[in-house]
Design a protein around this motif. Structure first.
Motif, PDB file in Angstrom:
ATOM      1  N   ARG A 142      79.344  49.131  47.211  1.00  0.00           N
ATOM      2  CA  ARG A 142      80.705  48.615  46.951  1.00  0.00           C
ATOM      3  C   ARG A 142      80.618  47.240  46.285  1.00  0.00           C
ATOM      4  O   ARG A 142      81.293  46.961  45.303  1.00  0.00           O
ATOM      5  CB  ARG A 142      81.450  48.460  48.272  1.00  0.00           C
ATOM      6  CG  ARG A 142      82.066  49.730  48.736  1.00  0.00           C
ATOM      7  CD  ARG A 142      83.284  49.355  49.586  1.00  0.00           C
ATOM      8  NE  ARG A 142      83.850  50.557  50.146  1.00  0.00           N
ATOM      9  CZ  ARG A 142      83.893  50.814  51.444  1.00  0.00           C
ATOM     10  NH1 ARG A 142      83.410  49.973  52.308  1.00  0.00           N
ATOM     11  NH2 ARG A 142      84.435  51.914  51.873  1.00  0.00           N
ATOM     12  N   ARG A 143      79.746  46.365  46.866  1.00  0.00           N
ATOM     13  CA  ARG A 143      79.613  45.013  46.311  1.00  0.00           C
ATOM     14  C   ARG A 143      79.097  45.089  44.882  1.00  0.00           C
ATOM     15  O   ARG A 143      79.541  44.361  43.998  1.00  0.00           O
ATOM     16  CB  ARG A 143      78.659  44.167  47.184  1.00  0.00           C
ATOM     17  CG  ARG A 143      79.298  43.686  48.469  1.00  0.00           C
ATOM     18  CD  ARG A 143      78.360  42.798  49.275  1.00  0.00           C
ATOM     19  NE  ARG A 143      77.426  43.540  50.091  1.00  0.00           N
ATOM     20  CZ  ARG A 143      77.688  44.019  51.311  1.00  0.00           C
ATOM     21  NH1 ARG A 143      78.854  43.816  51.870  1.00  0.00           N
ATOM     22  NH2 ARG A 143      76.786  44.690  51.969  1.00  0.00           N
ATOM     23  N   ARG A 144      78.148  45.973  44.640  1.00  0.00           N
ATOM     24  CA  ARG A 144      77.559  46.126  43.293  1.00  0.00           C
ATOM     25  C   ARG A 144      78.633  46.533  42.284  1.00  0.00           C
ATOM     26  O   ARG A 144      78.701  46.003  41.183  1.00  0.00           O
ATOM     27  CB  ARG A 144      76.460  47.184  43.380  1.00  0.00           C
ATOM     28  CG  ARG A 144      75.513  47.209  42.231  1.00  0.00           C
ATOM     29  CD  ARG A 144      74.324  48.088  42.569  1.00  0.00           C
ATOM     30  NE  ARG A 144      73.928  48.868  41.419  1.00  0.00           N
ATOM     31  CZ  ARG A 144      73.273  48.397  40.373  1.00  0.00           C
ATOM     32  NH1 ARG A 144      72.906  47.129  40.340  1.00  0.00           N
ATOM     33  NH2 ARG A 144      72.964  49.180  39.363  1.00  0.00           N
ATOM     34  N   LEU A 145      79.481  47.462  42.697  1.00  0.00           N
ATOM     35  CA  LEU A 145      80.537  47.930  41.787  1.00  0.00           C
ATOM     36  C   LEU A 145      81.569  46.839  41.507  1.00  0.00           C
ATOM     37  O   LEU A 145      82.160  46.804  40.437  1.00  0.00           O
ATOM     38  CB  LEU A 145      81.224  49.168  42.370  1.00  0.00           C
ATOM     39  CG  LEU A 145      80.737  50.494  41.812  1.00  0.00           C
ATOM     40  CD1 LEU A 145      79.284  50.762  42.173  1.00  0.00           C
ATOM     41  CD2 LEU A 145      81.605  51.641  42.287  1.00  0.00           C
ATOM     42  N   ARG A 146      81.767  45.961  42.510  1.00  0.00           N
ATOM     43  CA  ARG A 146      82.749  44.875  42.310  1.00  0.00           C
ATOM     44  C   ARG A 146      82.121  43.653  41.643  1.00  0.00           C
ATOM     45  O   ARG A 146      82.775  42.639  41.447  1.00  0.00           O
ATOM     46  CB  ARG A 146      83.311  44.420  43.663  1.00  0.00           C
ATOM     47  CG  ARG A 146      84.211  45.437  44.315  1.00  0.00           C
ATOM     48  CD  ARG A 146      84.721  44.841  45.634  1.00  0.00           C
ATOM     49  NE  ARG A 146      85.331  45.846  46.456  1.00  0.00           N
ATOM     50  CZ  ARG A 146      85.182  45.953  47.771  1.00  0.00           C
ATOM     51  NH1 ARG A 146      84.414  45.087  48.420  1.00  0.00           N
ATOM     52  NH2 ARG A 146      85.781  46.886  48.440  1.00  0.00           N
ATOM     53  N   GLY A 147      80.815  43.719  41.399  1.00  0.00           N
ATOM     54  CA  GLY A 147      80.127  42.576  40.777  1.00  0.00           C
ATOM     55  C   GLY A 147      79.896  41.434  41.740  1.00  0.00           C
ATOM     56  O   GLY A 147      79.657  40.293  41.326  1.00  0.00           O
ATOM     57  N   GLN A 148      79.950  41.716  43.048  1.00  0.00           N
ATOM     58  CA  GLN A 148      79.725  40.650  44.054  1.00  0.00           C
ATOM     59  C   GLN A 148      78.241  40.556  44.394  1.00  0.00           C
ATOM     60  O   GLN A 148      77.505  41.548  44.224  1.00  0.00           O
ATOM     61  CB  GLN A 148      80.499  40.982  45.334  1.00  0.00           C
ATOM     62  CG  GLN A 148      81.997  40.955  45.152  1.00  0.00           C
ATOM     63  CD  GLN A 148      82.719  41.564  46.353  1.00  0.00           C
ATOM     64  OE1 GLN A 148      82.148  42.315  47.129  1.00  0.00           O
ATOM     65  NE2 GLN A 148      83.996  41.244  46.466  1.00  0.00           N
TER      66      GLN A 148
END
Ligand SMILES: Cc1cc2nc3c(=O)[nH]c(=O)nc-3n(C[C@H](O)[C@H](O)[C@H](O)COP(=O)(O)OP(=O)(O)OC[C@H]3O[C@@H](n4cnc5c(N)ncnc54)[C@H](O)[C@@H]3O)c2cc1C
Length: 444
Positions: free
Chosen positions: A356-362
């Motif tokens: 999820r973080r990867r997809l949001r660029g976090q």
């Protein structure tokens, strides 16, 4: 988005290779939470058709669990949980093109079912587990069975039942190796198998094989090269298990290094030979050879992929590794996280957030292993171990029914992750009901 269809351009493609304790939990969670909502496209590549939780393999071998009752069908699981399942064995990787190479799938009759295929990914998670390590010992492949897959465990079980029926039916005295079992490696698998086999053979014989006297005729040998059984676990667990096995008249040999196996015999470095009709190799751990040089990813001497605390491989931030095939640093401790189902389970849960973080660029978050302790099941006789945690203020010794319940809860957590609470509860209730109408062990 239809998970079976080719993803629309621009959809993030997640490929998970290996649907075991870690990989199938991850595919199920990502399918439910992301693929069903059109946020990503999730593919599970797995070489088998059904999933079976490995810590129960010794129970299939003994016959106390029926493989067909406990197995999860990948195709149905993928349909229910919004991910795509593709059968086949990963044989290579092209990091530049972001493609996983999968070999043709060939069935038991040698017929080809699928062609060689490639699967493109934006995020790749490798979760292909581990095998036992025979350290190149001669004769292991030819004469011993390893408990690595349900097929092997089932084969051992059939040989065990046949050995008992053969011994019962013959008119001549038993040969020295007949009904003698040698288990090489006294880690959790070997110890649990020895206790399980002790009970299972007695139950089997009680179904009318009355010419066999289990106390006199059946011998279980547990052979360990190290100075004590359960060498990776705390000494108190080792002592308790050793005491119980000796009470059961299991022949426990420690400091005994196996140099070779021949038909019906285990040869030790001391020059001794142990006659055995059935041999199980349960020593050592090694990740699959395909990881040794997987397009330049960094691996260690037992083929595990080196990962950062974020579970990303050290040389490619789009590729993660979880479970037994990952050499994950044990944050806050020396060394690596041990290859255990509880580690694979925790990593799978952490990976959902990571993706999820990867997809949001976090930024990604480090994963920290929480050791809840070690429990060893000694079949119907006992369960022993220690529980760890801040709540109980360190380590707590447990045994008996409470320990058994904690041991079973690890599998229940896996079942809940795959099937949800209701289905797990209904499945457990129906198994309790059918237990009273079925033999206590599988007889075929
Ligand atoms: C007999 C036994 C008893 C155990 N008991 C315990 C216990 O009591 N407690 C505990 O914590 N741990 C126990 N373990 C260890 C535990 O089972 C593992 O740590 C856990 O299963 C690791 O999960 P994983 O997802 O990494 O791999 P696995 O569960 O092994 O799954 C790997 C999956 O990858 C697939 N695969 C492999 N290679 C490929 C390929 N090239 N391409 C596609 N698919 C592939 C396999 O078919 C498999 O489905 C036991 C293990 C064994 C064998």
């Amino acid at each position: 988005m239809n998970p079976q269809a080719t993803p629309p351009p621009g959809t993030h493609r997640i490929v998970i290779v290996g649907g075991g304790a870690g990989g199938l939990e991850l595919a199920t969670a990502l399918g439910d939470r992301m693929a069903k909502r059109g946020r990503a496209h999730v593919t599970l590549v797995e070489r088998a058709r059904t999933h079976f939780w490995k810590p129960h393999l010794h129970e299939i071998a003994a016959g106390s669990v029926d493989l067909h009752v406990r197995a999860t069908d990948y195709l149905a699981q993928s349909f229910w949980h919004g991910f795509r399942y593709r059968i086949g064995e990963m044989v290579g990787l092209d990091r530049a093109r972001r493609e996983v190479h999968v070999a043709p799938f060939v069935d038991e009759d040698g017929d080809r079912v699928t062609m060689a295929r490639t699967f493109g990914y934006d995020t790749l998670v490798l979760a292909i587990g581990s095998y036992t390590n025979d350290f190149g010992t001669p004769g292991v492949a030819a004469h011993a069975i390893a408990l690595e897959t349900p097929i092997q465990a089932d084969r051992f079980h059939r040989r065990l039942v046949n050995a008992c029926i053969r011994a019962h039916a013959q008119d001549t005295p038993l040969r020295p190796e007949q009904l003698q079992v040698a288990i090489i490696g006294a880690g959790a698998t070997g110890v649990e198998l020895a206790a399980e086999l002790h009970k299972a053979t007695r139950t089997l014989v009680s179904y009318g094989l009355d010419r066999i006297d289990p106390e006199r005729d059946i011998k279980l040998n547990l052979i360990e090269a190290g100075p004590r059984i359960l060498p990776a676990l705390p000494e108190r667990i080792s002592r308790a298990a050793d005491k119980l096995l000796k009470e059961l008249d299991v022949h426990v040999r420690v400091g005994a290094r196996v140099t070779s196996l021949t038909e019906n015999a285990v040869h030790l470095a001391s020059g001794e030979t142990i006659a055995a009709e059935l041999m199980v190799w349960a020593a050592g751990v090694k990740a699959p050879d395909v990881l040794r040089d997987l397009d330049g990813l960094e691996s260690n001497s037992i083929n595990q992929l080196l990962v950062l605390p974020t579970l990303q491989t050290t040389r490619d931030e789009s590729i993660f590794a979880i479970g037994d095939c990952a050499a994950a640093p044990w944050v806050g401790q020396k060394g690596l996280v041990p290859p255990r189902a509880q580690a694979a389970h925790q990593q799978a849960s952490h990976m959902v957030g990571q993706i999820r973080r990867r997809l949001r660029g976090q930024p990604l978050e480090p994963w920290r292993y929480r050791d809840f302790g070690s429990l060893v099941s000694l079949g119907a006789y006992s369960t022993v171990g220690n529980l760890m945690g801040a709540l109980i203020g360190g380590s707590l010794w447990v045994e008996g029914i409470f320990a058994r319940m904690m041991y079973l809860s690890l599998y229940k957590m896996h079942e809940v992750a795959l099937h949800g609470i209701w289905k797990t509860a209904l499945g457990s209730a129906s198994r309790l009901l059918t237990r009273s109408t079925e033999p206590r062990i599988k007889l075929h």
